[in-house]
Design a protein around this motif. Sequence first.
Motif, PDB file in Angstrom:
ATOM      1  N   UNK A  26       0.803  -1.212   0.000  1.00 38.65           N
ATOM      2  CA  UNK A  26       0.000   0.000   0.000  1.00 38.65           C
ATOM      3  C   UNK A  26       0.843   1.271   0.000  1.00 38.65           C
ATOM      4  N   UNK A  27       2.152   1.163   0.076  1.00 42.24           N
ATOM      5  CA  UNK A  27       3.014   2.337   0.032  1.00 42.24           C
ATOM      6  C   UNK A  27       3.077   2.864  -1.405  1.00 42.24           C
ATOM      7  N   UNK A  28       3.093   4.178  -1.567  1.00 41.44           N
ATOM      8  CA  UNK A  28       3.061   4.777  -2.892  1.00 41.44           C
ATOM      9  C   UNK A  28       4.404   4.604  -3.614  1.00 41.44           C
ATOM     10  N   UNK A  29       4.365   4.079  -4.844  1.00 42.36           N
ATOM     11  CA  UNK A  29       5.535   4.005  -5.717  1.00 42.36           C
ATOM     12  C   UNK A  29       5.044   4.055  -7.152  1.00 42.36           C
ATOM     13  N   UNK A  30       5.854   4.623  -8.035  1.00 39.17           N
ATOM     14  CA  UNK A  30       5.473   4.751  -9.441  1.00 39.17           C
ATOM     15  C   UNK A  30       5.634   3.418 -10.158  1.00 39.17           C
ATOM     16  N   UNK A  31       6.695   2.698  -9.845  1.00 36.12           N
ATOM     17  CA  UNK A  31       6.979   1.399 -10.448  1.00 36.12           C
ATOM     18  C   UNK A  31       7.196   0.375  -9.334  1.00 36.12           C
ATOM     19  N   UNK A  32       7.390  -0.889  -9.717  1.00 32.26           N
ATOM     20  CA  UNK A  32       7.672  -1.946  -8.753  1.00 32.26           C
ATOM     21  C   UNK A  32       9.173  -2.132  -8.530  1.00 32.26           C
ATOM     22  N   UNK A  33       9.981  -1.149  -8.856  1.00 32.90           N
ATOM     23  CA  UNK A  33      11.431  -1.278  -8.796  1.00 32.90           C
ATOM     24  C   UNK A  33      11.917  -1.777  -7.438  1.00 32.90           C
ATOM     25  N   UNK A  34      11.368  -1.238  -6.331  1.00 38.51           N
ATOM     26  CA  UNK A  34      11.843  -1.618  -4.999  1.00 38.51           C
ATOM     27  C   UNK A  34      11.102  -2.826  -4.438  1.00 38.51           C
ATOM     28  N   UNK A  35       9.791  -2.884  -4.670  1.00 35.61           N
ATOM     29  CA  UNK A  35       8.984  -3.954  -4.088  1.00 35.61           C
ATOM     30  C   UNK A  35       8.021  -4.492  -5.141  1.00 35.61           C
ATOM     31  N   UNK A  36       8.038  -5.800  -5.342  1.00 39.50           N
ATOM     32  CA  UNK A  36       7.150  -6.446  -6.297  1.00 39.50           C
ATOM     33  C   UNK A  36       5.755  -6.572  -5.685  1.00 39.50           C
ATOM     34  N   UNK A  37       4.748  -6.047  -6.369  1.00 43.16           N
ATOM     35  CA  UNK A  37       3.392  -6.028  -5.816  1.00 43.16           C
ATOM     36  C   UNK A  37       2.756  -7.405  -5.707  1.00 43.16           C
ATOM     37  N   UNK A  38       3.349  -8.430  -6.283  1.00 45.04           N
ATOM     38  CA  UNK A  38       2.830  -9.775  -6.106  1.00 45.04           C
ATOM     39  C   UNK A  38       3.219 -10.362  -4.751  1.00 45.04           C
ATOM     40  N   UNK A  39       4.105  -9.700  -4.022  1.00 45.21           N
ATOM     41  CA  UNK A  39       4.521 -10.149  -2.702  1.00 45.21           C
ATOM     42  C   UNK A  39       3.612  -9.537  -1.641  1.00 45.21           C
ATOM     43  N   UNK A  40       3.043 -10.365  -0.791  1.00 46.77           N
ATOM     44  CA  UNK A  40       2.113  -9.915   0.243  1.00 46.77           C
ATOM     45  C   UNK A  40       2.629 -10.356   1.611  1.00 46.77           C
ATOM     46  N   UNK A  41       3.345  -9.481   2.324  1.00 45.87           N
ATOM     47  CA  UNK A  41       3.960  -9.853   3.593  1.00 45.87           C
ATOM     48  C   UNK A  41       2.941  -9.900   4.733  1.00 45.87           C
ATOM     49  N   UNK A  42       3.367 -10.373   5.886  1.00 47.54           N
ATOM     50  CA  UNK A  42       2.520 -10.424   7.071  1.00 47.54           C
ATOM     51  C   UNK A  42       2.843  -9.236   7.961  1.00 47.54           C
ATOM     52  N   UNK A  43       1.840  -8.390   8.215  1.00 45.69           N
ATOM     53  CA  UNK A  43       2.100  -7.231   9.046  1.00 45.69           C
ATOM     54  C   UNK A  43       0.935  -6.273   9.098  1.00 45.69           C
ATOM     55  N   UNK A  44       1.251  -4.995   9.336  1.00 50.75           N
ATOM     56  CA  UNK A  44       0.247  -3.936   9.502  1.00 50.75           C
ATOM     57  C   UNK A  44       0.646  -2.737   8.656  1.00 50.75           C
ATOM     58  N   UNK A  45      -0.347  -2.124   8.005  1.00 50.51           N
ATOM     59  CA  UNK A  45      -0.145  -0.877   7.268  1.00 50.51           C
ATOM     60  C   UNK A  45      -1.156   0.147   7.770  1.00 50.51           C
ATOM     61  N   UNK A  46      -0.666   1.352   8.089  1.00 49.50           N
ATOM     62  CA  UNK A  46      -1.513   2.445   8.547  1.00 49.50           C
ATOM     63  C   UNK A  46      -1.411   3.598   7.564  1.00 49.50           C
ATOM     64  N   UNK A  47      -2.572   4.160   7.207  1.00 50.39           N
ATOM     65  CA  UNK A  47      -2.639   5.288   6.273  1.00 50.39           C
ATOM     66  C   UNK A  47      -3.449   6.386   6.947  1.00 50.39           C
ATOM     67  N   UNK A  48      -2.783   7.502   7.260  1.00 47.98           N
ATOM     68  CA  UNK A  48      -3.445   8.591   7.983  1.00 47.98           C
ATOM     69  C   UNK A  48      -3.590   9.806   7.077  1.00 47.98           C
TER      70      UNK A  48
ATOM     71  N   UNK B  97       0.135  10.410   5.683  1.00 50.94           N
ATOM     72  CA  UNK B  97       1.269   9.667   6.225  1.00 50.94           C
ATOM     73  C   UNK B  97       0.974   8.182   6.119  1.00 50.94           C
ATOM     74  N   UNK B  98       1.997   7.411   5.784  1.00 52.40           N
ATOM     75  CA  UNK B  98       1.861   5.964   5.713  1.00 52.40           C
ATOM     76  C   UNK B  98       2.948   5.331   6.574  1.00 52.40           C
ATOM     77  N   UNK B  99       2.549   4.331   7.346  1.00 53.64           N
ATOM     78  CA  UNK B  99       3.518   3.575   8.137  1.00 53.64           C
ATOM     79  C   UNK B  99       3.214   2.099   7.973  1.00 53.64           C
ATOM     80  N   UNK B 100       4.251   1.315   7.695  1.00 53.05           N
ATOM     81  CA  UNK B 100       4.093  -0.120   7.497  1.00 53.05           C
ATOM     82  C   UNK B 100       5.156  -0.863   8.302  1.00 53.05           C
ATOM     83  N   UNK B 101       4.723  -1.908   8.971  1.00 47.14           N
ATOM     84  CA  UNK B 101       5.627  -2.786   9.704  1.00 47.14           C
ATOM     85  C   UNK B 101       5.247  -4.224   9.366  1.00 47.14           C
ATOM     86  N   UNK B 102       6.172  -4.967   8.776  1.00 46.16           N
ATOM     87  CA  UNK B 102       5.816  -6.321   8.351  1.00 46.16           C
ATOM     88  C   UNK B 102       7.034  -7.237   8.297  1.00 46.16           C
TER      89      UNK B 102
END
Length: 345
Positions: A122-144, A152-157
């Motif tokens: 859920x973090x904003x990026x133009x391309x998948x260069x850093x993180x492949x969107x097919x990967x779904x980790x276990x954790x929490x994402x907060x969007x304020x 603001x976005x915070x993710x811990x996974x």
Amino acid sequence: MNKLHVLIAVCVLSIQSVQATETELDGSVLLRYENETDQINLTPRKRVRVIAAIGVTSQLNDVWSFTAQARTGLKNKQNVPAFTLYQITDQPAGDKDIYISRAFAKAKFDSLTMFAGKIPWKTNQVTDLFWDRHLNPIGVHLDYDLGAGQNLKFTSFKPLDGASGTVGHMSIFQYQSVFSTDLGKLTVSPWFVDYRGQTGALYAKKDTLFDNQFVRLSMKIKQGNWQLGTDIGWSIKDTPIELGDAFSKQKLSYAIELKQGDLKTNGNYLTQLRYLHVERFSVVTEFAQNASSRFATSNFKGWDLRIRHKVSKNLWVGGRISRTQRLVGTPEQSVRFRLETKYTF
């Protein structure tokens, strides 16, 4: 019982204890012809592949919902979402796995949205260069939502090692702001990434034992049907001595994308042209996108062109060609050509 099974069990019990007000089923099937040529050390490869997914979303009340999805792919290498239907050249077809790719709860409050479980990116990026969107980790994402086009976005996974194990821990903090300018709508998103490595991974064994930190910037400007965007990142940690002197300065990554059109209306075309430069230690290689280059997810440069056409409400057809080459070390290169069509429901 592993973490994923516990997560799914808790979510199922939660759904059973609360009557859903609305349940939606969705899915997609992508059929693709691939032709990979012009390698130095790899054999040319031709094949027909498929990516299929089916999911269900239950709206429990005005605040809570739950989503689960099953998908094709390689469960122990989840940035490979396809499996081979037909191998044209004489090479192994590979595994054909189907597994739970997502299982998460979503809560929407006044200014805060939370995702928890086996979550999508859920973090904003133009391309998948850093993180492949097919990967779904276990954790929490907060969007304020801060209002006035800012949030603001915070993710811990914990990224996945295989279908259910995890490896290391990643935390992300991102600020996003949207401006109106004479040139168009400008979105600016600086972010910081902290990855704590872990030894003993069964499948993700390249960079996941090292700690790394990154400062990154994603920006895009949109005017009408045109958009120009970039993802830029820099590792701020010293390169591990185990990787050798050849990679001591290999810390920069960037992608530049020019995009025209969209697939919102029947008959529309979407064209995307990207240039990528990904140095060896500028990403965590197990988690970076692998759609452009056959031989690597880091230590390469090249370009990628995609053209898609919206045939009907649920169907598009398209083509894609990528040409990449290795930056440092033993020379390697690749040309990847694809014809594909996707149906969604």
